[in-house]
Every structure is written in structure tokens, then in C-alpha cells.
Design a protein around this motif. Structure first.
Motif, mmCIF file in Angstrom:
data_model
loop_
_atom_site.group_PDB
_atom_site.id
_atom_site.type_symbol
_atom_site.label_atom_id
_atom_site.label_comp_id
_atom_site.label_asym_id
_atom_site.label_seq_id
_atom_site.Cartn_x
_atom_site.Cartn_y
_atom_site.Cartn_z
ATOM 1 N N LEU A 48 0.828 -1.207 0.000
ATOM 2 C CA LEU A 48 0.000 0.000 0.000
ATOM 3 C C LEU A 48 0.861 1.254 0.000
ATOM 4 C CD1 LEU A 48 -2.941 -0.784 2.450
ATOM 5 C CD2 LEU A 48 -3.102 -0.185 0.040
ATOM 6 N N PHE A 49 1.942 1.233 0.760
ATOM 7 C CA PHE A 49 2.848 2.377 0.808
ATOM 8 C C PHE A 49 3.453 2.644 -0.566
ATOM 9 C CE2 PHE A 49 7.032 4.281 1.362
ATOM 10 C CZ PHE A 49 6.715 5.381 2.135
ATOM 11 N N VAL A 50 3.913 1.604 -1.244
ATOM 12 C CA VAL A 50 4.517 1.761 -2.566
ATOM 13 C C VAL A 50 3.473 2.255 -3.571
ATOM 14 C CG1 VAL A 50 5.595 0.497 -4.478
ATOM 15 C CG2 VAL A 50 6.371 0.125 -2.134
ATOM 16 N N MET A 55 1.321 6.880 -6.673
ATOM 17 C CA MET A 55 0.251 7.845 -6.936
ATOM 18 C C MET A 55 0.700 9.270 -6.618
ATOM 19 S SD MET A 55 -3.068 5.776 -5.476
ATOM 20 C CE MET A 55 -4.195 7.126 -5.693
ATOM 21 N N LEU A 56 1.450 9.436 -5.545
ATOM 22 C CA LEU A 56 1.938 10.756 -5.159
ATOM 23 C C LEU A 56 2.848 11.332 -6.228
ATOM 24 C CD1 LEU A 56 2.253 12.479 -2.202
ATOM 25 C CD2 LEU A 56 4.573 11.778 -2.678
ATOM 26 N N VAL A 57 3.792 10.541 -6.708
ATOM 27 C CA VAL A 57 4.740 11.013 -7.718
ATOM 28 C C VAL A 57 4.037 11.254 -9.052
ATOM 29 C CG1 VAL A 57 6.785 10.355 -9.042
ATOM 30 C CG2 VAL A 57 6.712 9.966 -6.579
ATOM 31 N N GLY A 77 -2.718 9.712 -2.958
ATOM 32 C CA GLY A 77 -1.512 8.885 -2.794
ATOM 33 C C GLY A 77 -0.926 9.009 -1.403
ATOM 34 N N PHE A 78 -0.889 10.230 -0.876
ATOM 35 C CA PHE A 78 -0.372 10.427 0.476
ATOM 36 C C PHE A 78 -1.255 9.732 1.503
ATOM 37 C CE2 PHE A 78 -0.300 12.762 4.473
ATOM 38 C CZ PHE A 78 1.035 12.618 4.800
#
Length: 132
Positions: A48-50, A55-57, A77-78
Motif C-alpha cells: 500500500l505504501f509503494v 500515486m503521489l509522484v 496517494g499520500f
């Protein structure tokens, strides 16, 4: 500072009396409900973190994912990254129903000897006061 044998026995008696008197309340206030996360849960949290990081990038990199000048995909994403970390470090919730106090009790550790004469005198005084 660990409890003396006498104090530990008294605490065990109080605990068993609480379980006998009100088992529902005793199971709700018992502090042993926190569990360590399993390896599978940690891997799922890392995934989930990856995904959230991607999504953030991508939300910052691609202008098509913005609403006006607000990077909505990056915000989601965050949130997913944060949720993944929380998911990875917390254990599953347990209901605590049907567990007897002896089932969850950890083995007692013996008290270290060599506490000096002061501590032994203080323990003796406590025992004498408690026995009266």
C-alpha cells in the motif's frame, strides 16, 4: 522495579477476584489486546505504501491528474501511503472474549537478587505491615 513475590500473589488474587466478579468488565480493561502484526500484514502495508508513493509522484508529474492547480491524485496517494504504514505497524484487533486470565498471563520473571540490604529491609517492612 519488579514486584516482590508477596506483591505478585496479591495482584494475582485481585485479578482473579475481578474476573470472578465482573468478567465482561475485566476483559474490556485488560491491556493485552495489542498484538504484533504478522509478516503478511507488513507486506500488505508495504505494498500500500509503494502504491501510494507511485500515486503521489504521478500526481505531481502528470498535469492531467490535477483539478485546477490542486494535485488530487497526490493527496490520495499520500493518504494511501499513510494508511499503508498504519496498517503495517498495527496488529489485528482481538475481541478478548472467552479468554481466561491464566491463558494470557506471561510467565513471571524472577526478581534479581543482589538488591542490597536497603531494599530487603524495605520489603520486610512492607510484608510485616501487610501481614498485620
Amino acid at each position: 522495579m519488579p514486584l516482590s513475590d508477596h506483591e505478585q500473589r496479591m495482584l494475582d488474587q485481585i485479578e482473579s477476584a475481578l474476573y470472578a466478579e465482573d468478567p465482561k468488565f475485566a476483559s474490556s480493561v485488560r491491556g493485552g489486546n495489542l498484538r504484533t502484526p504478522s509478516t503478511r500484514r507488513r507486506l500488505q502495508g508495504a505494498a500500500l505504501f509503494v502504491a501510494g508513493l507511485a500515486m503521489l509522484v504521478s500526481g505531481v508529474a502528470f498535469k492531467a491528474t490535477m483539478i485546477g492547480s490542486f494535485p488530487i491524485l497526490s493527496v490520495f496517494g499520500f493518504i494511501i501511503m499513510f494508511g499503508g504504514v498504519v496498517f503495517a505497524i498495527t496488529g489485528p484487533r482481538t475481541s478478548g472474549k472467552g479468554a481466561a486470565p491464566a491463558d494470557t498471563a506471561a510467565p513471571r520473571q524472577k526478581r534479581a537478587k543482589g538488591g542490597g540490604s536497603f531494599t530487603s529491609r524495605m520489603e520486610d517492612r512492607f510484608r510485616r505491615r501487610f501481614d498485620e
